[in-house]
Design a protein around this motif. Structure first.
Motif, PDB file in Angstrom:
ATOM      1  N   TRP A  22     -64.360  32.414 -83.346  1.00  0.00           N
ATOM      2  CA  TRP A  22     -64.329  31.064 -82.798  1.00  0.00           C
ATOM      3  C   TRP A  22     -63.247  30.970 -81.726  1.00  0.00           C
ATOM      4  CZ3 TRP A  22     -68.050  27.680 -83.239  1.00  0.00           C
ATOM      5  CH2 TRP A  22     -68.907  27.739 -84.351  1.00  0.00           C
ATOM      6  N   ILE A  23     -63.628  30.522 -80.532  1.00  0.00           N
ATOM      7  CA  ILE A  23     -62.719  30.435 -79.393  1.00  0.00           C
ATOM      8  C   ILE A  23     -62.465  28.966 -79.053  1.00  0.00           C
ATOM      9  CG2 ILE A  23     -62.392  31.019 -76.961  1.00  0.00           C
ATOM     10  CD1 ILE A  23     -64.493  33.278 -77.420  1.00  0.00           C
ATOM     11  N   PRO A  24     -61.208  28.492 -79.154  1.00  0.00           N
ATOM     12  CA  PRO A  24     -60.907  27.108 -78.759  1.00  0.00           C
ATOM     13  C   PRO A  24     -61.123  26.934 -77.262  1.00  0.00           C
ATOM     14  CG  PRO A  24     -59.136  28.059 -80.094  1.00  0.00           C
ATOM     15  CD  PRO A  24     -60.024  29.187 -79.694  1.00  0.00           C
ATOM     16  N   MET A  25     -61.700  25.806 -76.870  1.00  0.00           N
ATOM     17  CA  MET A  25     -61.931  25.507 -75.471  1.00  0.00           C
ATOM     18  C   MET A  25     -60.979  24.388 -75.029  1.00  0.00           C
ATOM     19  SD  MET A  25     -66.100  25.748 -75.214  1.00  0.00           S
ATOM     20  CE  MET A  25     -66.072  25.976 -73.422  1.00  0.00           C
ATOM     21  N   ALA A  26     -60.631  24.377 -73.760  1.00  0.00           N
ATOM     22  CA  ALA A  26     -59.714  23.369 -73.216  1.00  0.00           C
ATOM     23  C   ALA A  26     -60.503  22.338 -72.417  1.00  0.00           C
ATOM     24  CB  ALA A  26     -58.672  24.035 -72.328  1.00  0.00           C
ATOM     25  N   ARG A  27     -60.024  21.089 -72.457  1.00  0.00           N
ATOM     26  CA  ARG A  27     -60.669  20.058 -71.653  1.00  0.00           C
ATOM     27  C   ARG A  27     -60.388  20.332 -70.176  1.00  0.00           C
ATOM     28  NH1 ARG A  27     -62.095  14.923 -73.120  1.00  0.00           N
ATOM     29  NH2 ARG A  27     -60.728  14.991 -74.942  1.00  0.00           N
ATOM     30  N   ASN A  28     -61.453  20.485 -69.406  1.00  0.00           N
ATOM     31  CA  ASN A  28     -61.308  20.684 -67.975  1.00  0.00           C
ATOM     32  C   ASN A  28     -61.169  19.337 -67.283  1.00  0.00           C
ATOM     33  OD1 ASN A  28     -62.044  21.130 -65.110  1.00  0.00           O
ATOM     34  ND2 ASN A  28     -62.426  23.223 -65.779  1.00  0.00           N
ATOM     35  N   TRP A  29     -62.156  18.463 -67.461  1.00  0.00           N
ATOM     36  CA  TRP A  29     -62.092  17.083 -66.997  1.00  0.00           C
ATOM     37  C   TRP A  29     -63.208  16.317 -67.689  1.00  0.00           C
ATOM     38  CZ3 TRP A  29     -66.089  15.242 -63.490  1.00  0.00           C
ATOM     39  CH2 TRP A  29     -66.962  16.236 -63.070  1.00  0.00           C
ATOM     40  N   GLY A  30     -62.927  15.045 -68.027  1.00  0.00           N
ATOM     41  CA  GLY A  30     -63.935  14.250 -68.727  1.00  0.00           C
ATOM     42  C   GLY A  30     -64.367  14.926 -70.016  1.00  0.00           C
ATOM     43  N   GLN A  31     -65.671  15.160 -70.148  1.00  0.00           N
ATOM     44  CA  GLN A  31     -66.183  15.883 -71.315  1.00  0.00           C
ATOM     45  C   GLN A  31     -66.700  17.269 -70.927  1.00  0.00           C
ATOM     46  OE1 GLN A  31     -65.524  15.420 -74.168  1.00  0.00           O
ATOM     47  NE2 GLN A  31     -65.129  13.246 -74.494  1.00  0.00           N
ATOM     48  N   ASN A  32     -66.083  17.865 -69.902  1.00  0.00           N
ATOM     49  CA  ASN A  32     -66.309  19.262 -69.542  1.00  0.00           C
ATOM     50  C   ASN A  32     -65.209  20.106 -70.174  1.00  0.00           C
ATOM     51  OD1 ASN A  32     -68.561  19.580 -67.311  1.00  0.00           O
ATOM     52  ND2 ASN A  32     -67.475  17.669 -66.864  1.00  0.00           N
ATOM     53  N   TRP A  33     -65.619  21.125 -70.912  1.00  0.00           N
ATOM     54  CA  TRP A  33     -64.674  21.989 -71.612  1.00  0.00           C
ATOM     55  C   TRP A  33     -64.884  23.431 -71.159  1.00  0.00           C
ATOM     56  CZ3 TRP A  33     -61.445  19.930 -75.587  1.00  0.00           C
ATOM     57  CH2 TRP A  33     -61.664  18.568 -75.840  1.00  0.00           C
ATOM     58  N   HIS A  34     -63.793  24.220 -71.129  1.00  0.00           N
ATOM     59  CA  HIS A  34     -63.936  25.578 -70.599  1.00  0.00           C
ATOM     60  C   HIS A  34     -63.078  26.586 -71.373  1.00  0.00           C
ATOM     61  CE1 HIS A  34     -60.037  24.693 -68.677  1.00  0.00           C
ATOM     62  NE2 HIS A  34     -59.897  25.999 -68.590  1.00  0.00           N
ATOM     63  N   CYS A  35     -63.419  27.854 -71.169  1.00  0.00           N
ATOM     64  CA  CYS A  35     -62.607  28.980 -71.641  1.00  0.00           C
ATOM     65  C   CYS A  35     -62.850  30.153 -70.693  1.00  0.00           C
ATOM     66  CB  CYS A  35     -62.929  29.365 -73.083  1.00  0.00           C
ATOM     67  SG  CYS A  35     -64.619  29.926 -73.347  1.00  0.00           S
ATOM     68  N   ASN A  36     -61.879  31.034 -70.592  1.00  0.00           N
ATOM     69  CA  ASN A  36     -61.984  32.175 -69.679  1.00  0.00           C
ATOM     70  C   ASN A  36     -62.476  33.414 -70.425  1.00  0.00           C
ATOM     71  OD1 ASN A  36     -60.974  30.689 -67.434  1.00  0.00           O
ATOM     72  ND2 ASN A  36     -58.901  30.929 -68.247  1.00  0.00           N
ATOM     73  N   VAL A  37     -63.708  33.341 -70.894  1.00  0.00           N
ATOM     74  CA  VAL A  37     -64.302  34.430 -71.676  1.00  0.00           C
ATOM     75  C   VAL A  37     -65.724  34.658 -71.194  1.00  0.00           C
ATOM     76  CG1 VAL A  37     -64.953  35.223 -73.985  1.00  0.00           C
ATOM     77  CG2 VAL A  37     -62.900  33.823 -73.683  1.00  0.00           C
ATOM     78  N   ASN A  38     -66.142  35.901 -71.146  1.00  0.00           N
ATOM     79  CA  ASN A  38     -67.523  36.228 -70.782  1.00  0.00           C
ATOM     80  C   ASN A  38     -68.400  36.112 -72.027  1.00  0.00           C
ATOM     81  OD1 ASN A  38     -69.938  37.188 -69.869  1.00  0.00           O
ATOM     82  ND2 ASN A  38     -69.114  39.060 -68.955  1.00  0.00           N
ATOM     83  N   LEU A  39     -69.249  35.088 -72.062  1.00  0.00           N
ATOM     84  CA  LEU A  39     -70.095  34.838 -73.228  1.00  0.00           C
ATOM     85  C   LEU A  39     -71.574  35.058 -72.934  1.00  0.00           C
ATOM     86  CD1 LEU A  39     -68.332  31.574 -74.454  1.00  0.00           C
ATOM     87  CD2 LEU A  39     -68.259  33.815 -75.569  1.00  0.00           C
ATOM     88  N   GLN A  40     -71.866  35.686 -71.820  1.00  0.00           N
ATOM     89  CA  GLN A  40     -73.259  35.913 -71.451  1.00  0.00           C
ATOM     90  C   GLN A  40     -73.929  36.928 -72.377  1.00  0.00           C
ATOM     91  OE1 GLN A  40     -72.339  36.778 -67.183  1.00  0.00           O
ATOM     92  NE2 GLN A  40     -73.930  35.243 -66.767  1.00  0.00           N
ATOM     93  N   HIS A  41     -75.233  36.794 -72.505  1.00  0.00           N
ATOM     94  CA  HIS A  41     -76.081  37.723 -73.267  1.00  0.00           C
ATOM     95  C   HIS A  41     -75.770  37.738 -74.759  1.00  0.00           C
ATOM     96  CE1 HIS A  41     -77.125  38.929 -69.257  1.00  0.00           C
ATOM     97  NE2 HIS A  41     -75.918  39.437 -69.033  1.00  0.00           N
ATOM     98  N   GLN A  42     -75.348  36.594 -75.283  1.00  0.00           N
ATOM     99  CA  GLN A  42     -75.163  36.476 -76.728  1.00  0.00           C
ATOM    100  C   GLN A  42     -75.437  35.038 -77.153  1.00  0.00           C
ATOM    101  OE1 GLN A  42     -70.957  37.118 -77.929  1.00  0.00           O
ATOM    102  NE2 GLN A  42     -70.489  37.325 -75.742  1.00  0.00           N
TER     103      GLN A  42
END
Length: 252
Positions: free
Chosen positions: A197-217
């Motif tokens: 489980w990776i905690p995500m940070a609020r980018n702006w409003g209800q957009n949340w982000h993390c600096n991880v490659n999560l493609q193809h899963q």
């Protein structure tokens, strides 16, 4: 059904009823309200919370912009408010009907004007910038600004939470919409099939982000709303998900 089971069931029903009553009995607070014409403002087309087309986000014309103190740097995006016009015999609708709106935008301050003469959204004033349609349900459109009362209410949503993916291979961002109950997301975690489980940070409003490659899963999400309730939706997106796609999870 045994006596113990019946007693437990009765307790749960009463507890649920008390929660509803407490929510409905929240104290009314004083504020002011104006409206922006639907053809001019960003309330319907986008908004500072990052929801994009608000009709697609299901909020539509029952959206509202919040003054600085209410917006709270975007943390209240998605919250629902019940508003009624009061104490103005000329502009308020007879009987003070209420309307329920969703926070989707920020009403910027104008410190060149007084809080009582145009600087409606200056700190620390509590003010709602409503759509023309929503405003017309509580007051006459000829009004410039009206006194209102408001309270937080439970958000009633159809369907599950919606997750819209964006970003790049090493910058993953998700927009959360259609959140029931509190409406506002306080914390978010994401899990891929090859990660914990990776905690995500609020980018702006209800957009949340993390600096991880999560493609193809396949991706799962753990959403926590402002009251502390947490909901986990497993394998919301398949391994073939793509940026720009929207997936639906569970609902509070």
């Amino acid at each position: 059904m045994g006596a113990l089971q019946f007693t437990l069931l009765l307790f749960l029903i009463l507890l649920h009823s008390c929660n509803i009553a407490a929510y409905k009995d929240e104290e009314w607070k004083k504020a002011t309200a104006t409206y922006t014409k639907d053809t001019e403002g960003s309330l319907i087309t986008e908004g500072a919370c990052g929801y994009g087309d608000l009709h697609k986000a299901s909020y539509g014309k029952y959206s509202v912009g919040l003054s600085t103190i209410l917006f709270s740097r975007g943390s209240t995006c998605g919250a629902c408010y019940e508003i009624r016009c009061v104490d103005h015999i000329l502009w308020c609708m007879l009987g003070s009907p209420t309307v329920v709106v969703t926070a989707t935008d920020f009403c910027p301050p104008n410190y060149g004007l007084s809080v009582d003469y145009g600087g409606w959204c200056n700190f620390p004033r509590e003010h709602f910038e409503m759509s023309q349609v929503a405003f017309s349900e509580i007051a006459k459109r000829k009004a410039d600004i009206v006194p209102v009362q408001y309270r937080r209410v439970k958000c009633q949503r159809s369907g599950g939470l919606k997750f819209t993916m964006s970003g790049s291979s090493h910058f993953f961002q998700v927009l959360i919409t259609n959140v029931g109950m509190d409406g506002e997301v306080a914390a978010l975690k994401v899990k891929g099939s090859r990660t914990g489980w990776i905690p995500m940070a609020r980018n702006w409003g209800q957009n949340w982000h993390c600096n991880v490659n999560l493609q193809h899963q396949p991706l799962s999400f753990e959403v926590t709303i402002s009251s502390g309730k947490t909901l986990t939706s497993y394998n919301v997106a398949t391994a073939k998900w793509q940026f720009g796609q929207t997936f639906e999870g569970k609902q509070f």
